[in-house]
Each structure stands twice: as structure tokens, then as C-alpha cells.
Design a protein around this motif. Structure first.
Motif, short mmCIF file in Angstrom:
data_model
loop_
_atom_site.label_atom_id
_atom_site.label_comp_id
_atom_site.label_asym_id
_atom_site.label_seq_id
_atom_site.Cartn_x
_atom_site.Cartn_y
_atom_site.Cartn_z
N TRP A 13 1.02 -1.54 0.21
CA TRP A 13 0.20 -0.12 -0.05
C TRP A 13 1.46 1.26 0.10
CZ3 TRP A 13 -1.04 -4.39 2.95
CH2 TRP A 13 -1.99 -5.76 2.47
N SER A 14 0.47 2.25 -1.03
CA SER A 14 1.80 3.59 -1.12
C SER A 14 0.41 4.36 -1.45
CB SER A 14 1.86 3.70 -2.80
OG SER A 14 2.84 2.10 -2.43
N ARG A 15 0.30 5.16 0.25
CA ARG A 15 0.27 6.68 0.51
C ARG A 15 0.33 7.31 0.21
NH1 ARG A 15 -0.65 1.78 3.57
NH2 ARG A 15 -2.72 1.70 4.06
N VAL A 16 -0.62 8.30 -0.51
CA VAL A 16 0.36 9.55 -1.26
C VAL A 16 -0.18 10.90 -0.88
CG1 VAL A 16 1.05 10.50 -3.64
CG2 VAL A 16 1.13 8.20 -3.36
N THR A 17 -0.19 11.40 -0.21
CA THR A 17 -0.10 13.29 0.39
C THR A 17 -0.04 13.96 -1.35
OG1 THR A 17 -0.34 12.51 2.48
CG2 THR A 17 -1.04 14.97 1.56
N VAL A 18 -1.51 14.94 -1.68
CA VAL A 18 -0.23 15.40 -1.94
C VAL A 18 -0.60 17.23 -1.85
CG1 VAL A 18 -0.80 16.99 -4.91
CG2 VAL A 18 -0.25 14.61 -4.55
N THR A 19 -0.48 18.27 -1.49
CA THR A 19 -0.34 19.71 -1.01
C THR A 19 -0.21 20.33 -2.65
OG1 THR A 19 0.10 18.55 0.99
CG2 THR A 19 0.19 20.98 1.01
N SER A 20 -1.14 21.17 -2.97
CA SER A 20 -1.18 22.19 -3.21
C SER A 20 -1.74 23.37 -3.43
CB SER A 20 -1.11 21.77 -4.69
OG SER A 20 -0.71 22.75 -6.00
N GLU A 21 -1.71 24.48 -3.90
CA GLU A 21 -2.39 25.12 -3.82
C GLU A 21 -3.72 25.50 -5.31
OE1 GLU A 21 -3.86 27.27 -1.14
OE2 GLU A 21 -2.23 26.68 0.39
N GLU A 22 -3.29 24.95 -6.30
CA GLU A 22 -3.33 25.26 -7.43
C GLU A 22 -5.18 23.51 -7.46
OE1 GLU A 22 -2.74 27.10 -9.89
OE2 GLU A 22 -1.34 27.72 -8.62
N GLU A 23 -6.11 24.54 -7.16
CA GLU A 23 -7.40 23.89 -7.72
C GLU A 23 -7.01 23.04 -8.71
OE1 GLU A 23 -11.25 24.76 -8.03
OE2 GLU A 23 -11.23 26.18 -7.37
N GLU A 24 -6.68 23.52 -9.77
CA GLU A 24 -5.99 22.56 -11.19
C GLU A 24 -5.97 20.94 -11.09
OE1 GLU A 24 -5.48 25.83 -11.15
OE2 GLU A 24 -6.91 26.75 -11.88
N LEU A 25 -4.52 21.58 -10.03
CA LEU A 25 -3.90 19.76 -10.10
C LEU A 25 -4.63 18.46 -9.40
CD1 LEU A 25 -1.78 18.22 -9.47
CD2 LEU A 25 -0.53 19.79 -7.85
N ASP B 196 -8.20 3.80 -2.83
CA ASP B 196 -9.04 4.71 -2.05
C ASP B 196 -8.46 6.12 -2.65
OD1 ASP B 196 -10.72 5.71 -0.12
OD2 ASP B 196 -9.08 6.04 0.97
N PHE B 197 -9.16 6.96 -2.33
CA PHE B 197 -8.67 8.76 -2.85
C PHE B 197 -9.61 9.79 -1.68
CE2 PHE B 197 -9.94 12.88 -5.01
CZ PHE B 197 -8.50 12.49 -6.25
N ASP B 198 -9.12 10.92 -1.61
CA ASP B 198 -10.31 11.61 -0.93
C ASP B 198 -9.71 13.59 -0.92
OD1 ASP B 198 -11.83 12.63 1.05
OD2 ASP B 198 -11.24 12.04 2.79
N ASP B 199 -10.62 13.48 -1.24
CA ASP B 199 -9.83 15.66 -0.37
C ASP B 199 -9.78 15.95 0.96
OD1 ASP B 199 -10.80 14.64 -3.75
OD2 ASP B 199 -11.86 16.73 -4.01
N TRP B 200 -8.60 15.91 1.70
CA TRP B 200 -9.01 15.88 3.07
C TRP B 200 -9.47 16.71 3.19
CZ3 TRP B 200 -3.63 13.05 4.99
CH2 TRP B 200 -4.19 11.55 4.66
N ALA B 201 -8.51 18.15 2.23
CA ALA B 201 -8.91 19.96 2.66
C ALA B 201 -9.50 20.64 1.11
CB ALA B 201 -6.85 20.12 3.29
N GLU B 202 -8.91 21.76 0.87
CA GLU B 202 -8.61 22.33 0.08
C GLU B 202 -7.77 22.25 -1.01
OE1 GLU B 202 -9.51 27.12 -0.55
OE2 GLU B 202 -11.46 25.69 0.24
N ASP B 203 -6.72 21.97 -0.40
CA ASP B 203 -5.30 22.32 -0.08
C ASP B 203 -4.58 21.01 -0.76
OD1 ASP B 203 -4.43 22.19 2.09
OD2 ASP B 203 -3.14 23.08 2.02
N GLU B 204 -5.25 19.97 -0.33
CA GLU B 204 -4.68 18.21 -0.04
C GLU B 204 -5.21 17.09 -1.12
OE1 GLU B 204 -2.25 17.73 3.52
OE2 GLU B 204 -4.21 17.26 3.98
N THR B 205 -5.32 16.50 -1.63
CA THR B 205 -6.14 15.23 -2.14
C THR B 205 -4.73 13.95 -1.94
OG1 THR B 205 -6.07 16.19 -3.66
CG2 THR B 205 -5.79 14.22 -4.10
N TYR B 206 -5.47 12.63 -0.93
CA TYR B 206 -5.04 10.84 -0.41
C TYR B 206 -5.31 10.85 -1.64
CZ TYR B 206 -4.53 7.55 2.56
OH TYR B 206 -4.51 6.53 3.24
N ILE B 207 -4.15 9.71 -2.18
CA ILE B 207 -4.40 8.56 -2.71
C ILE B 207 -3.88 7.49 -2.07
CG2 ILE B 207 -4.61 7.97 -5.37
CD1 ILE B 207 -3.70 10.66 -5.89
#
Length: 121
Positions: A6-18, A62-73
Motif C-alpha cells: 500500500w502506497s499512501r500519497v498526499t499531494v499538497t498544492s494551492e492549485e485547484e486545477e491540480l 482509495d481517493f479523498d480530498d482531505w482539505a482544499e489544498d490536499e489530496t490523498y490517494i
């Protein structure tokens, strides 16, 4: 040899398009949709590109938008950590937003290894 990783990835960005792009790539996939997980980063393929991806198969569990600037996969793969896949994902994230950051934590079912890392441009 690991079976499930299991590879848990968190992407943090202010760019909504990302975050929107990640959502488009990964939320409409069916369970264990290997092709759907691989195509956005590696394109169409006739034979699964195991040497480039680094694992026997990979899919989004699993995929989730934890916060406005964070995506979890959460990815699930077989045999090993999908190093090539994660490198390609990081490259795509940084191409879309050079100020983004990505955190990866991985573990496998027998605890033979743990993987972790954090990166930004």
C-alpha cells in the motif's frame, strides 16, 4: 517477497486545477482497475509496463480530498513498491504546480520493508 503493498500519497498544492486533474484521473475507476490507474501517467499500453512501473500491477484503492489544498490517494500494488509509477506521478504533479509537495508512505503486508519520502521541486 511482498504480495500486497500500500502506497499512501498526499499531494499538497494551492492549485485547484491540480486537485481537479487528480480527481478526474482516479475517482471514477472501478475496484482493481489497473488499466485506469496506469493510463493517465503512462498512456495506452498493449502489455502492462511492469519495468517502468516497478510492480506487477497497481490500482487506486482509495481517493479523498482531505482539505482544499490536499489530496490523498491510496494505491495498492503487488510484489514491490511501484517506484517508477511514483516517480512519474511526482513529475506530473510538479509539472502542473512547481510549488506542490508530495508525501509517500508505503508498507507491505509482511513488514519486510517500509518506504517513505517527501519531496517538492
Amino acid at each position: 517477497m511482498a504480495n500486497y503493498v500500500w502506497s499512501r500519497v498526499t499531494v499538497t498544492s494551492e492549485e485547484e486545477e491540480l486537485h481537479t486533474q487528480l480527481e478526474e484521473w482516479y475517482t471514477d475507476l472501478g475496484p482493481t482497475d489497473v488499466r485506469g490507474t496506469v493510463v493517465p501517467l503512462f498512456g495506452e499500453y498493449e502489455n502492462y509496463p511492469i519495468d517502468e512501473i516497478g510492480s506487477k500491477w497497481i490500482y487506486v484503492e482509495d481517493f479523498d480530498d482531505w482539505a482544499e489544498d490536499e489530496t490523498y490517494i491510496n494505491f495498492c500494488s503487488a510484489w514491490s513498491f511501484p517506484e517508477g509509477y511514483m516517480e512519474r506521478l511526482a513529475a506530473m504533479v510538479f509539472a502542473m504546480d512547481s510549488s506542490a509537495s508530495i508525501e509517500v508512505r508505503a508498507e507491505e503486508e509482511s513488514d519486510d520493508f517500509l518506504v517513505g519520502g517527501y519531496g517538492d521541486k
